[in-house]
Design a protein around this motif. Sequence first.
Motif, short mmCIF file in Angstrom:
data_model
loop_
_atom_site.label_atom_id
_atom_site.label_comp_id
_atom_site.label_asym_id
_atom_site.label_seq_id
_atom_site.Cartn_x
_atom_site.Cartn_y
_atom_site.Cartn_z
N LYS A 269 -8.05 50.02 -12.76
CA LYS A 269 -6.93 50.45 -13.59
C LYS A 269 -6.02 49.28 -13.98
CE LYS A 269 -5.06 53.45 -10.82
NZ LYS A 269 -5.86 53.09 -9.61
N SER A 270 -5.61 48.50 -12.98
CA SER A 270 -4.69 47.38 -13.26
C SER A 270 -5.36 46.32 -14.11
CB SER A 270 -4.18 46.78 -11.95
OG SER A 270 -3.38 47.71 -11.24
N THR A 271 -6.64 46.07 -13.85
CA THR A 271 -7.38 45.10 -14.67
C THR A 271 -7.42 45.56 -16.12
OG1 THR A 271 -8.76 44.42 -12.81
CG2 THR A 271 -9.61 43.98 -15.01
N LEU A 272 -7.65 46.84 -16.33
CA LEU A 272 -7.67 47.38 -17.69
C LEU A 272 -6.33 47.15 -18.37
CD1 LEU A 272 -8.91 49.04 -19.99
CD2 LEU A 272 -8.18 51.11 -18.78
N PHE A 273 -5.22 47.40 -17.69
CA PHE A 273 -3.90 47.22 -18.29
C PHE A 273 -3.65 45.75 -18.61
CE2 PHE A 273 -1.01 51.09 -17.57
CZ PHE A 273 -2.04 51.96 -17.89
N LYS A 274 -4.12 44.85 -17.76
CA LYS A 274 -3.94 43.43 -18.03
C LYS A 274 -4.72 43.00 -19.27
CE LYS A 274 -2.89 42.09 -13.28
NZ LYS A 274 -3.35 41.39 -12.06
N LEU A 275 -5.90 43.58 -19.44
CA LEU A 275 -6.68 43.28 -20.65
C LEU A 275 -5.98 43.83 -21.89
CD1 LEU A 275 -10.29 44.10 -19.39
CD2 LEU A 275 -9.36 41.83 -19.88
N LEU A 276 -5.44 45.03 -21.77
CA LEU A 276 -4.79 45.67 -22.92
C LEU A 276 -3.54 44.91 -23.37
CD1 LEU A 276 -5.04 49.47 -22.01
CD2 LEU A 276 -6.57 48.11 -23.46
N THR A 277 -2.88 44.26 -22.42
CA THR A 277 -1.64 43.55 -22.75
C THR A 277 -1.85 42.05 -22.96
OG1 THR A 277 -1.17 43.35 -20.38
CG2 THR A 277 -0.18 45.21 -21.54
N GLY A 278 -3.09 41.57 -22.87
CA GLY A 278 -3.36 40.16 -23.08
C GLY A 278 -3.05 39.29 -21.88
N MET A 279 -2.71 39.89 -20.72
CA MET A 279 -2.44 39.11 -19.52
C MET A 279 -3.73 38.59 -18.89
SD MET A 279 0.60 41.41 -17.80
CE MET A 279 0.81 40.26 -16.43
N ALA A 280 -4.85 39.20 -19.28
CA ALA A 280 -6.18 38.72 -18.88
C ALA A 280 -7.07 38.75 -20.10
CB ALA A 280 -6.76 39.58 -17.76
N GLN A 281 -8.00 37.83 -20.17
CA GLN A 281 -8.90 37.76 -21.31
C GLN A 281 -10.27 38.35 -20.94
OE1 GLN A 281 -8.43 36.63 -24.62
NE2 GLN A 281 -6.32 36.91 -23.94
N PRO A 282 -10.85 39.16 -21.82
CA PRO A 282 -12.15 39.76 -21.52
C PRO A 282 -13.29 38.77 -21.71
CG PRO A 282 -11.45 40.39 -23.71
CD PRO A 282 -10.32 39.59 -23.11
#
Length: 301
Positions: free
Chosen positions: A44-57
């Motif tokens: 869940k948290s990883t998904l939110f980080k991807l959605l907000t650009g805090m992590a790159q896919p």
Amino acid sequence: MSEQIVLRTDGLEKCYRGFELGPISLALAGGYVYSIMGQNGSGKSTLFKLLTGMAQPEKGSVEWLGDGHVIGSGMVATAQTRSKIAYVPDELDIPDMSWSLYAWKEFVSGLYPDWNGPKYRRLVERYNLDENKSMRRSSKGSRRKAALVIALSQEPQVLLVDEPSAGLDPFAWKMMLEDFAEFMASGDKTILMATHIMEEIRRLGDYICFVHEGQLFGPYEKDALMDSWRMLWVDGLPGTAHRLPGVVAVEQQLPVRLITNAPKETEAALEELGLAIVNQRALEWDELFWHVIRTKDRSIY
């Protein structure tokens, strides 16, 4: 309610050591509350980080509000689009934990053209926050309330909240639910919340997604999903019960319990066999989660 697609993901994937998220493809319409439910470590948290650009896919893309700029393809959302999205992570993430709430507000308010000063002041008083106390010295509950105040004062179009109730006492939790309801009242705002609190899902959610071992199931319309699953108690049943229409699980006890995702079809088959249903009820959300994941079927109603 607006039917604008506020979030679109295409084949989104992220890999960490021993964990893979995705691929996830979504198209979420605006004007609704989407609950993201899953166990700790499900993604869940990883998904939110991807959605907000805090992590790159590693693969795939994210597009917000149809602005044509997608995270993950060498482009990012425009500043105008970013200003319409507010994110409250599970753990506070600001440039300097020595900041007070006042210093945080001074930094953030200039970045958001729709910043609502009177709302900020009202919410600070409503949550009884000390503007001069550093975030480092504040309790987890106070930090959570401060993050909610900052996010809501941005007047975003989309609000993402990871574990909304984390650290909140029951009184503050009820106020938060009221503030979320007020946020949604205009009909054109959207909330994505990652939660495992059943009451938050019951009171707020319009749609629900389940995340399990990096895979996303849904979104499902909450009330329709609840109505489409039942637990039936039957007094006596042949050994072929698992073959009845809709039946996904059989619990062999007296009376026998059936889990079905097609109650009407199951009831009709039981009637044809001359078997009476002695009791029935809707499934709880944790039971629904388990059975939806087990069926591995994203079109279950």
